[in-house]
Design an enzyme around this catalytic site. Structure first.
Site, PDB file in Angstrom:
ATOM      1  N   HIS A  41      41.000  41.347  37.054  1.00 23.77           N
ATOM      2  CA  HIS A  41      42.178  42.247  36.699  1.00 23.77           C
ATOM      3  C   HIS A  41      42.552  42.897  37.336  1.00 23.77           C
ATOM      4  O   HIS A  41      41.852  43.255  38.893  1.00 23.77           O
ATOM      5  CB  HIS A  41      41.730  42.783  35.241  1.00 23.77           C
ATOM      6  CG  HIS A  41      40.293  43.875  35.333  1.00 23.77           C
ATOM      7  ND1 HIS A  41      40.901  44.976  35.795  1.00 23.77           N
ATOM      8  CD2 HIS A  41      38.967  43.702  34.712  1.00 23.77           C
ATOM      9  CE1 HIS A  41      39.499  45.357  35.742  1.00 23.77           C
ATOM     10  NE2 HIS A  41      38.244  44.762  35.381  1.00 23.77           N
TER      11      HIS A  41
ATOM     12  N   ASP B 188      43.767  45.811  37.121  1.00 22.57           N
ATOM     13  CA  ASP B 188      43.696  47.553  36.679  1.00 22.57           C
ATOM     14  C   ASP B 188      42.978  48.545  37.271  1.00 22.57           C
ATOM     15  O   ASP B 188      41.592  47.825  37.211  1.00 22.57           O
ATOM     16  CB  ASP B 188      44.596  47.852  35.322  1.00 22.57           C
ATOM     17  CG  ASP B 188      43.440  47.405  34.365  1.00 22.57           C
ATOM     18  OD1 ASP B 188      43.536  46.351  34.983  1.00 22.57           O
ATOM     19  OD2 ASP B 188      43.590  47.959  33.579  1.00 22.57           O
TER      20      ASP B 188
ATOM     21  N   ASP C  47      36.277  47.394  40.551  1.00 25.94           N
ATOM     22  CA  ASP C  47      35.825  47.176  39.696  1.00 25.94           C
ATOM     23  C   ASP C  47      37.287  47.483  38.970  1.00 25.94           C
ATOM     24  O   ASP C  47      37.918  48.082  38.817  1.00 25.94           O
ATOM     25  CB  ASP C  47      34.818  47.598  38.164  1.00 25.94           C
ATOM     26  CG  ASP C  47      35.266  47.426  36.772  1.00 25.94           C
ATOM     27  OD1 ASP C  47      36.349  46.643  36.450  1.00 25.94           O
ATOM     28  OD2 ASP C  47      35.010  48.419  36.130  1.00 25.94           O
TER      29      ASP C  47
ATOM     30  N   GLU D  75      43.068  45.537  31.416  1.00 27.52           N
ATOM     31  CA  GLU D  75      41.778  45.309  31.241  1.00 27.52           C
ATOM     32  C   GLU D  75      41.225  46.223  30.952  1.00 27.52           C
ATOM     33  O   GLU D  75      40.098  46.732  29.599  1.00 27.52           O
ATOM     34  CB  GLU D  75      40.960  44.944  32.502  1.00 27.52           C
ATOM     35  CG  GLU D  75      40.095  43.987  32.058  1.00 27.52           C
ATOM     36  CD  GLU D  75      38.710  44.251  32.048  1.00 27.52           C
ATOM     37  OE1 GLU D  75      37.840  44.177  31.775  1.00 27.52           O
ATOM     38  OE2 GLU D  75      38.682  45.788  32.629  1.00 27.52           O
ATOM     39  N   GLU D  76      41.096  47.767  31.896  1.00 30.10           N
ATOM     40  CA  GLU D  76      40.441  48.598  31.399  1.00 30.10           C
ATOM     41  C   GLU D  76      40.735  49.619  29.615  1.00 30.10           C
ATOM     42  O   GLU D  76      39.899  50.729  29.604  1.00 30.10           O
ATOM     43  CB  GLU D  76      40.450  49.829  32.658  1.00 30.10           C
ATOM     44  CG  GLU D  76      40.124  49.047  33.645  1.00 30.10           C
ATOM     45  CD  GLU D  76      38.949  49.024  33.686  1.00 30.10           C
ATOM     46  OE1 GLU D  76      37.863  48.985  33.010  1.00 30.10           O
ATOM     47  OE2 GLU D  76      38.128  48.602  35.176  1.00 30.10           O
TER      48      GLU D  76
ATOM     49  N   ASP E 276      33.797  39.254  37.562  1.00 29.15           N
ATOM     50  CA  ASP E 276      34.196  40.912  36.474  1.00 29.15           C
ATOM     51  C   ASP E 276      33.050  42.123  36.529  1.00 29.15           C
ATOM     52  O   ASP E 276      32.790  42.366  35.194  1.00 29.15           O
ATOM     53  CB  ASP E 276      35.478  41.063  35.861  1.00 29.15           C
ATOM     54  CG  ASP E 276      35.703  42.443  35.197  1.00 29.15           C
ATOM     55  OD1 ASP E 276      35.501  44.151  35.708  1.00 29.15           O
ATOM     56  OD2 ASP E 276      35.712  43.295  34.245  1.00 29.15           O
TER      57      ASP E 276
ATOM     58  N   HIS F 139      34.008  53.821  36.623  1.00 27.22           N
ATOM     59  CA  HIS F 139      34.300  54.270  36.634  1.00 27.22           C
ATOM     60  C   HIS F 139      34.297  55.356  36.329  1.00 27.22           C
ATOM     61  O   HIS F 139      34.687  56.652  35.759  1.00 27.22           O
ATOM     62  CB  HIS F 139      33.841  54.175  34.647  1.00 27.22           C
ATOM     63  CG  HIS F 139      34.861  52.811  34.557  1.00 27.22           C
ATOM     64  ND1 HIS F 139      34.566  52.355  33.062  1.00 27.22           N
ATOM     65  CD2 HIS F 139      35.194  51.873  35.115  1.00 27.22           C
ATOM     66  CE1 HIS F 139      34.769  51.172  33.279  1.00 27.22           C
ATOM     67  NE2 HIS F 139      35.527  50.357  34.478  1.00 27.22           N
TER      68      HIS F 139
END
Length: 482
Positions: free
Chosen positions: A76, A78, A115, A145-146, A169, A456
């Protein structure tokens, strides 16, 4: 010169460096999508870029692989954008600044975006090469995705012929995902009313928490600053009269919030009791979360007594009731897979407007009925207090496939290359394999990636040597998929 210039594999880190220079937070992916489209156009590769800014890039198989079954490479575009309070970078407009520290890459004051920037870098390096043997490739790079796998859900998969998919991922080298939970975002909105009165203002901040990914790290039982705010409100309600002026915590529904701020009001006669209650609760919470959140703290700043705009007594009590009773965290562990969280939810975003309280939850479960039951509980509590709920990012679970030739090949190649068994596991976090498994009947897929830590968060790190090994593994796997 970039700090990544001399790293190996050079072709992978070249593209990762390019990706770092382009802002690509969730909801801000046009520039990175356009970059990938331009990449494909420059090389004469067929591509599809849709209205959701997803992009699919096709490449024929190399000599001897022309008639092999196509392989989907998927990741992904994003990333989760978090930054330290004193970081000057505008992540909506500026790229991040990668930093090399020994074997690790981190970012200066922000999340790194490994990520899932590393998946995009792997994919572009494969597409750019004229020497790597591989079957026909269908590179699928999604958006959103996030924030609920939104791009994958919107993608028209009818052009995809592959039924073998490598999802890049995952964050632990040697651990291959073969199943995951489904999930949904629930936004609970409750009306509130204000009043104007004379009171002393306190600005209170709950901070210093560890945070983390609400799927991969929910089982660490760390503190959620929004839930600690509910403890504060409940404790104050038992000790003194107070009113809420404002409350705000968390930025992403799927990130465990690390800081929540409150503006509270008390009468001048209750200031001493208020301050003592806050200090006592801080000590209690520091003791409770000493193992997971050692830097937890509650700070407050007292303002003057003045005419102020605040919630009335009923609305203040209503918010305290809701936040204290909304479920949060691990709800049930799997009875079939030891150590696997079956069902959980995370109160990731909390804020007030002039007329409403907003609470956003990320719910996950590997059992659809358990997920729905948790949704029903949120609806019941919210509607009981006069509010409403809305929903988004609903995605299915990725069910374990009993017969998987790809899984068998992955285990064989890993053993031959590293002389040890890999780990095949199910996880509680959501991955896009579930959506693609529903869109592409008969899909055989695994998810893997290099070592990433503290995703994150601004402590996110990616192992350079692991990126190299996973690249070599991927090349060997593609070579065997003839």
């Amino acid at each position: 010169m970039s700090e990544l210039t001399n790293l190996k594999p050079a072709e992978v880190f070249y593209y990762f460096d390019k990706i770092c220079s382009i802002p690509h937070g969730s909801g801000n992916t046009k520039a990175i999508s356009d970059y990938c489209a331009g990449f494909a156009a420059e090389r004469g590769l067929r591509y599809i870029q849709d209205s959701a800014e997803n992009i699919i890039i096709f490449k024929d198989g190399t000599d001897g692989y022309e008639n092999s079954a196509p392989v989907i490479i998927q990741g992904h575009l994003d990333m989760v954008c978090e930054k330290d309070r004193d970081c000057p970078i505008d992540m909506d407009k500026e790229g991040i600044q990668p930093v090399v520290e020994g074997d690790m890459i981190t970012a200066r004051g922000t999340t790194l975006g490994g990520d899932d920037g590393i998946a995009v870098a792997y994919a572009l390096a494969l597409l750019a090469s004229d020497t790597i043997p591989h079957p026909p490739l269908e590179v699928v790079l999604t958006t959103g995705e996030e924030i609920g796998l939104l791009g994958a859900a919107a993608l028209d998969a009818s052009e995809l012929k592959g039924r073998i998919m490598l999802n890049l991922d995952s964050e632990e080298e040697g651990s291959f995902l073969v199943s995951c939970a489904g999930g949904i975002r629930v936004d609970c909105i409750t009306p509130v009313k204000h009043m104007v009165d004379m009171a002393v203002r306190y600005d209170v901040t709950i901070s210093g928490l560890t945070g983390g990914h609400s799927g991969a790290e929910i089982n660490k039982w760390g503190a959620n600053s929004n839930i600690l705010a509910s403890r504060l409100l409940y404790t104050l309600d038992n000790q003194t009269e107070f009113w809420i002026g404002d409350i705000k915590g968390g930025l992403k529904d799927n990130a465990i919030p690390i800081e929540t701020s409150l503006r509270l009001y008390v009468t001048s006669r209750d200031c001493e009791a208020f301050e003592e209650t806050v200090r006592t609760l801080e000590k209690e919470l520091q003791n409770e979360y000493a193992g997971t959140d050692p830097d937890l703290k509650i700070t407050f700043k007292r303002g003057p007594e003045e005419i102020s705009h605040m919630l009335d007594t009923h609305s203040t009590g209503l918010i305290a009731f809701l936040l204290m009773n909304y479920p949060n965290g691990v709800q049930r562990m799997s009875s079939n897979i030891p150590g696997l969280v079956e069902t959980s939810l995370n109160l990731g975003i909390l804020y007030m407007t002039e007329t409403e309280l907003h609470c956003s939850f990320s719910i996950r479960s590997s059992i659809s009925s358990a997920k729905e039951a948790l949704v029903d509980k949120l609806i019941f509590l919210t509607e009981f207090t006069g509010g409403t709920c809305s929903f988004g990012g609903d995605y299915p679970a990725w069910e374990y496939r009993q017969d998987s030739p790809l899984r068998d090949l992955v285990a064989q190649v890993y053993m031959e290359m590293y002389q040890k068994d890999c780990t095949l596991e199910a996880i509680h976090a959501g991955v896009e394999c579930g959506i693609f498994s529903n869109k592409l009947p008969g899909l055989d897929c695994v998810s893997y990636g290099p070592d990433l830590f503290d995703i994150h968060t601004t402590r996110e790190r990616m192992s350079i040597s692991s990126v190299q090994r996973v690249w070599e593994f991927t090349l060997e796997l593609l070579k065997r998929l003839k």
